[in-house]
Design an enzyme around this catalytic site. Structure first.
Site, PDB file in Angstrom:
ATOM      1  N   TYR A 197       0.691  -1.049   0.074  1.00 11.44           N
ATOM      2  CA  TYR A 197      -0.071   0.239  -0.057  1.00 11.44           C
ATOM      3  C   TYR A 197       0.816   1.124   0.132  1.00 11.44           C
ATOM      4  CZ  TYR A 197      -3.835  -3.190   1.452  1.00 11.44           C
ATOM      5  OH  TYR A 197      -4.581  -4.379   1.611  1.00 11.44           O
ATOM      6  N   GLY A 210     -18.555  -3.680  -0.712  1.00  6.21           N
ATOM      7  CA  GLY A 210     -18.567  -3.580  -2.110  1.00  6.21           C
ATOM      8  C   GLY A 210     -17.763  -2.541  -2.948  1.00  6.21           C
ATOM      9  N   ARG A 211     -16.447  -2.267  -2.155  1.00  5.56           N
ATOM     10  CA  ARG A 211     -15.806  -1.327  -2.734  1.00  5.56           C
ATOM     11  C   ARG A 211     -16.381   0.000  -2.631  1.00  5.56           C
ATOM     12  NH1 ARG A 211     -10.985  -3.790  -4.581  1.00  5.56           N
ATOM     13  NH2 ARG A 211     -11.176  -6.077  -4.915  1.00  5.56           N
ATOM     14  N   GLY A 212     -17.044   0.424  -1.848  1.00  5.49           N
ATOM     15  CA  GLY A 212     -17.946   1.540  -1.577  1.00  5.49           C
ATOM     16  C   GLY A 212     -19.299   1.534  -2.216  1.00  5.49           C
ATOM     17  N   PHE A 213     -19.520   0.593  -2.874  1.00  2.48           N
ATOM     18  CA  PHE A 213     -20.751   0.666  -3.810  1.00  2.48           C
ATOM     19  C   PHE A 213     -22.083   0.873  -2.833  1.00  2.48           C
ATOM     20  CE2 PHE A 213     -24.535  -1.457  -5.518  1.00  2.48           C
ATOM     21  CZ  PHE A 213     -24.863  -0.824  -6.910  1.00  2.48           C
ATOM     22  N   GLY A 273     -21.928   2.020  -0.031  1.00  2.00           N
ATOM     23  CA  GLY A 273     -21.693   3.328   0.829  1.00  2.00           C
ATOM     24  C   GLY A 273     -22.369   4.512   0.793  1.00  2.00           C
ATOM     25  N   GLY A 274     -23.313   4.761  -0.528  1.00  4.26           N
ATOM     26  CA  GLY A 274     -24.070   5.868  -0.481  1.00  4.26           C
ATOM     27  C   GLY A 274     -24.672   6.051  -2.163  1.00  4.26           C
ATOM     28  N   PRO A 323     -15.756  -4.865   2.548  1.00  2.00           N
ATOM     29  CA  PRO A 323     -17.347  -5.255   2.773  1.00  2.00           C
ATOM     30  C   PRO A 323     -18.381  -4.486   2.712  1.00  2.00           C
ATOM     31  CG  PRO A 323     -16.165  -3.941   4.926  1.00  2.00           C
ATOM     32  CD  PRO A 323     -14.993  -4.217   3.458  1.00  2.00           C
TER      33      PRO A 323
END
Length: 350
Positions: A66, A216-219, A221-222, A214
């Site tokens: 990273y 969904g790569r931010g999907f 998230g909003g 967890p």
């Protein structure tokens, strides 16, 4: 946020059966040095790690790749301002870099030791609580890699051993050399391949599961991510966020959004609650660069779901309806031949 929510502290749980105790919700540090979007400043990164700790999050996840390297340095600077004995620090080795969009994986004993000692130096610590093999090098018998990791445990440089994106056969063989404490895998409402073989195997062997991505790569998230993903975001090249696939996947989001209203929480909180309640030793590590998102993630621990609720949420995201692969377009063709055989249903190592 209400005052009682501000005072709520993340509870603790056992991760695996080897004795490691962590916060039930971890914090993935990868995004602090820039992956999906621009990196935050060092001051901001340190601040959000400290804020997470103040809310009861003690389990922090990083890796040498990273940044590369920069993430461990940032985490190390934050740790200097926190009580080390109360922190569970996880980092990883095994991804040596990328060449022509291929993930270059290494797992020979000399490389394992060199990586561990370099990570200790960058992090500024005497030991690593949980040390993962980030991807499995199939050119090196897993027994040889594990033998070296076992030596590092005996020397006190690491305390527990983990694997990431490993196949069932590799997990069994590795566990026979030295107990595996945790397995890190992608697991979310729309990435569920591990449920058929990997999850039962971990329960059988007493291995904790640490789901990455967890949300969904931010999907989940909003709606902002679903409706207005910045063109500069790396997610713009992700198959599930790309073109017609994204349009199809919006239907999935709408279902989760409706269920979130039913449970009086946000879609992100519902998605996290669903995975948090898959088992006591399931510890997701969502990452964020914003305090408000961190607060929302912590709030997911207060969302209580029955078995019927979890089934209803699962049914709202039929795997056969998900449009697009779970990994990036430009890595699909080449990456997984360098890494371990993925769990059933996966196309590559993630």
């Amino acid at each position: 946020m209400a005052q009682d929510e501000e005072q709520f502290l993340v509870p603790r749980t056992k991760l695996g059966s080897q004795g490691l105790e962590v916060s039930k919700l971890g914090f993935g540090c990868m995004g602090l040095t820039g992956v999906y979007n621009s990196p935050v400043s060092e001051e901001e990164g340190v601040s959000i790690i400290k804020d997470a700790f103040s809310k009861g999050i003690t389990f922090f996840d990083t890796a040498d790749i990273y940044g590369p390297l920069a993430n461990e340095v940032l985490v190390g600077k934050a740790l200097k301002q926190l009580p080390r004995e109360k922190i569970q620090l996880a980092t990883k080795f095994g991804i040596a870099g990328f060449d022509m969009n291929r993930t270059m994986v290494k797992g020979d004993p000399e490389y394992v030791r060199t990586c561990c000692e370099a990570s200790l130096q960058r992090l500024g610590v005497d030991y690593i609580d949980l040390y993962y093999q980030h991807r499995v090098d199939t050119s090196v018998p897993i027994e040889e890699t594990m033998d070296e990791l076992k030596k590092l445990v005996q020397e006190g440089k690491i305390r527990y051993i983990g694997l990431s994106e490993a196949s069932p056969d590799t997990i069994r063989r590795a566990h026979a050399v030295h107990p595996i404490t945790a397995l890190q895998m992608e697991w979310s409402l729309w990435t569920r391949e591990i449920e058929e073989e990997i999850v039962p195997l971990c329960k059988e062997l007493g291995i904790g599961i640490v789901p990455y991505s967890p949300l969904g790569r931010g999907f989940f998230g909003g709606r902002a991510v679903v409706e207005s993903l910045p063109a500069t975001s790396s997610l713009a090249t992700h198959p599930r966020f790309h073109g017609e696939n994204l349009n199809k996947n919006k239907t999935i989001y709408n279902r989760i959004e409706a269920l979130a209203k039913k449970h009086q929480c946000s879609p992100a909180q519902l998605a996290l609650a669903w995975i948090l309640q898959q088992g006591d030793d399931v510890v997701p590590i969502p990452g964020t660069t914003k305090i408000k998102n961190l607060d929302e993630n912590v709030g997911s621990l207060r969302v209580k779901l029955t078995e019927e609720d979890r089934e209803e949420i699962s049914d709202a995201v039929p795997i056969e309806e998900i449009a697009g692969e779970r990994t990036y377009i430009n890595m699909l063709q080449n990456s997984w031949r360098f890494a371990d055989t993925p769990p059933k249903g996966c196309r590559d190592s993630g």
